[in-house]
Every structure is written in C-alpha cells, then in structure tokens.
Design a protein around this motif. Structure first.
Motif, short mmCIF file in Angstrom:
data_model
loop_
_atom_site.label_atom_id
_atom_site.label_comp_id
_atom_site.label_asym_id
_atom_site.label_seq_id
_atom_site.Cartn_x
_atom_site.Cartn_y
_atom_site.Cartn_z
N PHE A 30 0.83 -1.21 0.00
CA PHE A 30 0.00 0.00 0.00
C PHE A 30 0.87 1.26 0.00
O PHE A 30 0.62 2.19 -0.75
CB PHE A 30 -0.93 -0.03 1.22
CG PHE A 30 -1.84 1.16 1.31
CD1 PHE A 30 -2.97 1.24 0.50
CD2 PHE A 30 -1.57 2.19 2.18
CE1 PHE A 30 -3.82 2.33 0.58
CE2 PHE A 30 -2.40 3.30 2.27
CZ PHE A 30 -3.53 3.37 1.46
N ARG A 31 1.90 1.28 0.86
CA ARG A 31 2.78 2.45 0.95
C ARG A 31 3.55 2.68 -0.35
O ARG A 31 3.78 3.82 -0.75
CB ARG A 31 3.77 2.30 2.11
CG ARG A 31 3.15 2.31 3.47
CD ARG A 31 3.12 3.62 4.11
NE ARG A 31 4.44 4.25 4.04
CZ ARG A 31 4.65 5.50 4.34
NH1 ARG A 31 3.68 6.25 4.74
NH2 ARG A 31 5.85 6.02 4.25
N TYR A 32 3.96 1.61 -0.98
CA TYR A 32 4.70 1.70 -2.25
C TYR A 32 3.78 2.24 -3.34
O TYR A 32 4.22 2.90 -4.27
CB TYR A 32 5.22 0.32 -2.61
CG TYR A 32 6.42 0.28 -3.52
CD1 TYR A 32 7.70 0.19 -3.01
CD2 TYR A 32 6.26 0.30 -4.90
CE1 TYR A 32 8.80 0.13 -3.84
CE2 TYR A 32 7.35 0.24 -5.74
CZ TYR A 32 8.62 0.16 -5.21
OH TYR A 32 9.71 0.08 -6.04
N GLY A 33 2.50 1.88 -3.23
CA GLY A 33 1.50 2.21 -4.25
C GLY A 33 1.22 0.96 -5.07
O GLY A 33 2.17 0.35 -5.58
N TYR A 34 -0.03 0.58 -5.16
CA TYR A 34 -0.37 -0.66 -5.85
C TYR A 34 0.22 -0.73 -7.26
O TYR A 34 0.87 -1.70 -7.63
CB TYR A 34 -1.88 -0.86 -5.93
CG TYR A 34 -2.55 -1.19 -4.61
CD1 TYR A 34 -2.08 -2.20 -3.79
CD2 TYR A 34 -3.68 -0.49 -4.21
CE1 TYR A 34 -2.71 -2.50 -2.60
CE2 TYR A 34 -4.31 -0.78 -3.01
CZ TYR A 34 -3.82 -1.79 -2.21
OH TYR A 34 -4.45 -2.08 -1.04
N GLY A 35 -0.03 0.29 -8.06
CA GLY A 35 0.45 0.28 -9.43
C GLY A 35 1.96 0.16 -9.52
O GLY A 35 2.50 -0.66 -10.27
N ALA A 36 2.66 0.98 -8.76
CA ALA A 36 4.13 0.97 -8.78
C ALA A 36 4.67 -0.36 -8.25
O ALA A 36 5.63 -0.91 -8.81
CB ALA A 36 4.67 2.13 -7.95
N PHE A 37 4.07 -0.87 -7.18
CA PHE A 37 4.54 -2.11 -6.60
C PHE A 37 4.41 -3.27 -7.59
O PHE A 37 5.37 -4.02 -7.81
CB PHE A 37 3.78 -2.43 -5.30
CG PHE A 37 4.31 -3.63 -4.59
CD1 PHE A 37 5.35 -3.53 -3.68
CD2 PHE A 37 3.78 -4.90 -4.83
CE1 PHE A 37 5.85 -4.64 -3.03
CE2 PHE A 37 4.27 -6.02 -4.18
CZ PHE A 37 5.31 -5.90 -3.28
#
Length: 189
Positions: A30-37
C-alpha cells in the motif's frame, strides 16, 4: 528494504524460472502504491503475492493493479472459512493457500484441522491447485498433507534453520528441503 528484495528477486530470476511469490503484509504494498509495486513485481520477475492481512472481500483494488501487471493475488482459506470457501476458491488465482490451523504461523507438532474436507470444497469450486501450509515442519506432516493437497507450503521451519545456522545455513536447508520433498513425492500419483 523493499528495493533490496526486488533486487534479490531480479538476481534469483536470472538463475531460475521457478515461480516466485511474495508473502507480505499489505502495508508495504500500500505504501509503495499498488500500481508501482506490481509494476516492479513484473519488471523483476515476481509471479504472485500472498497478503495474509488482506481479506478476500477487500482484494479488488490490489487485484486490479496486480492483474494489470500479470501478478496473481493468491487467496487464503482458513479453517474458519467454511461458508466462504466456494466463493474464495471460485475466483482464486495461481493456487489456493489453505491454512492448516488457527493461530500464528510457526512450526506445529500436530495439525488437527479436517484438511481433506477443506481441500475437497475448494476443488469443487475451482480447478487451480490447492496447497496447504502454516505450521508444517516434519516429513511426516508433509507426506500426510500430500495425500490430500496438490502442494505443501513450508516457511517457518526453513526460517528457523537459517536463524540457527546463519551464513552456514545452505547445507542444513538443502538437506531439510530434500527430506521434505522426498516425503511429498512418496505420495504423488
């Protein structure tokens, strides 16, 4: 760090085509960002993810992002999921992770859950493989589970060996996995 884990995956992926699946809590994703992760997962070679603290009913947002990058979100079925097994299994991806017993993860001396019934319910709803994990640590347990499931998941016992042997864990882990694999193979059809 998350970036070091992705770097490790990239190095492992250069040496093996074996599917790689992350097991992590939701917060780092979540902190990384779903799309980016999930873009990073695809870029480095992660095939799937298990997020134990993400309830099935709340997976939609993560699944959309994961699917866009070809990463499968592995669903879990707990012994208390009886009324939800059909729904969870019918939309499961990759494989279905059946949790062998209640409580926190770690080795167990005995597994009392009716795994055959849970696996049968899951198979009735889906054609994907069903793997059982959570507390499995002996060849005897692995063999018993191999009789009813498509796969056996072992984690804490290996982590314990690494903790015990540190930089010299290679051989003990190899020997342990070899014994577990032999036990599972003894019950394959």
């Amino acid at each position: 760090t998350v970036e070091k884990i992705f770097a490790l995956v990239r190095r492992i992926r250069q040496k093996t085509p074996v599917p790689l699946v992350f097991l992590t809590y939701l917060n780092p994703v979540f902190r990384y960002g779903y799309g980016a992760f999930f873009a990073r997962c695809a870029e480095t070679g992660v095939d799937g993810i298990i997020i134990p603290d993400l309830p099935f009913e709340e997976q939609a947002e993560a699944r959309v992002a994961a699917s866009a990058h070809g990463v499968e979100v592995i669903s879990l079925v707990a012994p208390t999921s009886e009324r939800r097994i059909q729904r969870i299994a019918s939309s499961a991806e990759g494989f279905l992770y059946v949790v062998s017993s209640l409580g926190v993860t770690g080795v167990r001396s005995e597994i009392k859950t009716d795994l055959a019934a849970i696996v049968a319910s899951a198979r009735a709803a889906s054609k994907i493989p069903v793997a059982v994990g959570f507390g499995i640590n002996t060849p005897e347990q692995a063999a018993a589970i191999a009789r009813v499931a498509d796969g056996v998941i072992v984690g804490s016992a290996i982590v314990r060996l690494i903790e015990e042997h540190g930089a010299n864990a290679g051989k003990p882990v190899y020997e342990y996995v070899r014994r577990m694999k032999a036990a599972v193979k003894s019950y394959e059809n």
